[in-house]
Design an enzyme around this catalytic site. Sequence first.
Site, PDB file in Angstrom:
ATOM      1  N   VAL A   1      -5.612 -18.840  -2.369  1.00 40.27           N
ATOM      2  CA  VAL A   1      -4.599 -17.866  -1.964  1.00 40.27           C
ATOM      3  C   VAL A   1      -3.266 -18.298  -2.550  1.00 40.27           C
ATOM      4  CG1 VAL A   1      -3.322 -16.922  -0.003  1.00 40.27           C
ATOM      5  CG2 VAL A   1      -5.820 -17.162   0.119  1.00 40.27           C
TER       6      VAL A   1
ATOM      7  N   HIS B   1      -5.790 -36.482  11.226  1.00 42.53           N
ATOM      8  CA  HIS B   1      -5.473 -35.629  12.371  1.00 42.53           C
ATOM      9  C   HIS B   1      -4.096 -34.991  12.212  1.00 42.53           C
ATOM     10  CE1 HIS B   1      -8.440 -38.037  15.141  1.00 42.53           C
ATOM     11  NE2 HIS B   1      -9.027 -37.402  14.134  1.00 42.53           N
TER      12      HIS B   1
END
Length: 618
Positions: free
Chosen positions: A275, A554
Amino acid sequence: MKKTFNKSLLSFLLTFLFVEKSRCLVTPALREFLSLDKLNLDEDSFSDEYDFIVVGGGTAGSVVASRLTENPHWTVLMLERGVEESVLTDVPLLAPALYDTDYIPKILSDPRPRNINNRNDSYCLGLQGARCNLLSGNAVGGSSVVNYMIYARGGSADYDEWKALGNPGWSYKDVLPYFIKSENSYLPDADYRYHGRGGYLDVNYPPYDSELTDAFLKAGTELGYETLDYHGEKIIGFSKVQATLRNGHRMSASKAFLRPIRKRPNFHLSQRTTVTKIVIDPRTKTAVGVRFVKNNKKYFVRARKEVVVSAGTLKTPQILMLSGVGPKDHLKSLGIPVIEDLPVGHNLLDHICMPTLNFLVNESVTIVQQRLALDFKSPLDYLIKGTGVYTLPGGTAAVAFLSVADEDSGKGKADIELVMGLSGIPSDVAGFYKRSIGLSDDLHKTVFGKYKGLDSFTVVPILLKPKSRGRITLRSTDPFELPRYEPNYYDHADDVKTMIRGIRKAIEVTSTSAFKRYNATLVPLVFPQCQHTVYMTDSYWECVMRHISSTVGHFAGSCKMSPRDKAGVVDHRLRVYGIKSLRIVDNSIMPELIAGHTCAPAYMIGEKASDMIREDCK
């Protein structure tokens, strides 16, 4: 790749070929490994319009696509730059071997000069090029295809904090039903006030037991901690690891949420798709569609209802800024027309860890690659029964959530996690851990060279509630060029203090009588760069931390959910401020990190967002 691991992999693949030819042995475990129900939805033709375009096929995006296509009158296009998982991503033990493959492309932080501003605030100094490896999945299913599969949602205090920061509807009481909705728990001791049964996502204890797991849990008891389910009433304590596994194999978001819907006619998945821009009408400030590139061809597709960005914490900010949504001064400096001035890319959060606390043992109770190379029983157990050592998620066996700021073992909020792995850098002859950490060859040889091939295990302290904040900025307007990543680890002095306490707690655990039988001995971390400090002092550990800082992947917070006047990018319904029909659904919306692993809340965020979208788009 080292010869030792070549032999190990060869033994595994030979066993696999034997079993595959024996059709009578196609058990549920083998079927899972063979991935017989692939998606096969990668068409090159697109409709002009869809009701929803989901940018990113990661953990949260997979949930959104699954839930929205439950409405047969809605069409959904999912655009994912990665590809489907393979038989190698399926094997839990092989997770560390996936780094620097197509599934985990090399993403590095920008280096920070030593002693910038006359302060010792550098990090990753002992890694290749003094740059941190930033681990992020590149696959249909996102990081759930490459992570260590640990299922850990965090504590109730984490989500109550989100609500207190100005986000109604995000308290623990509000989000728990969405965790339960996704989960299909096979935990024998599950309390179904906190666990789900019948959801898409299987959660299990790994079907492999080790003496060292028992020793770790007993060590916790010896130190005054409970052995518990960290998803129950309390989080502080020790536990066997809960993991997203089915029949001993990795249970990714793609397997859980996309394969069951692969035949829905209103679902279109496009892989290998980049994208380049969300098209926003500058007059109405409405997201009207998406531009993307596939097979060197450019496309534009309209969204009738919403564009949902689920590209992940590291990628979502780049897409937004390229589309004119971001910090005004930064966008103007690159010549990008500003549609909405928002602090996109600020508040980058991460769980940093100290991965080099390795302990030698005097018995053959760990995972050593030389032994694995000669072991044909373990591949058979894995392929046919879904059991054995190959089911261990990245070699992880047990975890502990602790409050090192509060020495009363039963109180306080979790600020350190200890993760026990049944292997260590000395046992990792093929160098998978070394490469995933980014440890330089010289430092690896100097510190660990003479222990090569010995039995060892690891206890990794993870800083759960960092106060440091990083930043993501664009290098250019080229969507194929990686942004500038500045994680700013240990910028806040409290993070340094907490991690040092976590290191000392890990050493304390292995010094209990539970580990005496194995003569667990810390591999001396004699770093040449830290010789100016006294060994094992706080100053020494800070020096080591600043040389060997490692992410556990994370990442969160770069498109913060918060009131706009408190640096928010999205509101409590995950709508981008100032832009209509544009929503962000991934971990970038987290205002603060949870005391757990971020894959579990990504599923929850996807579930909750799906309900909000259904309510808003009736």
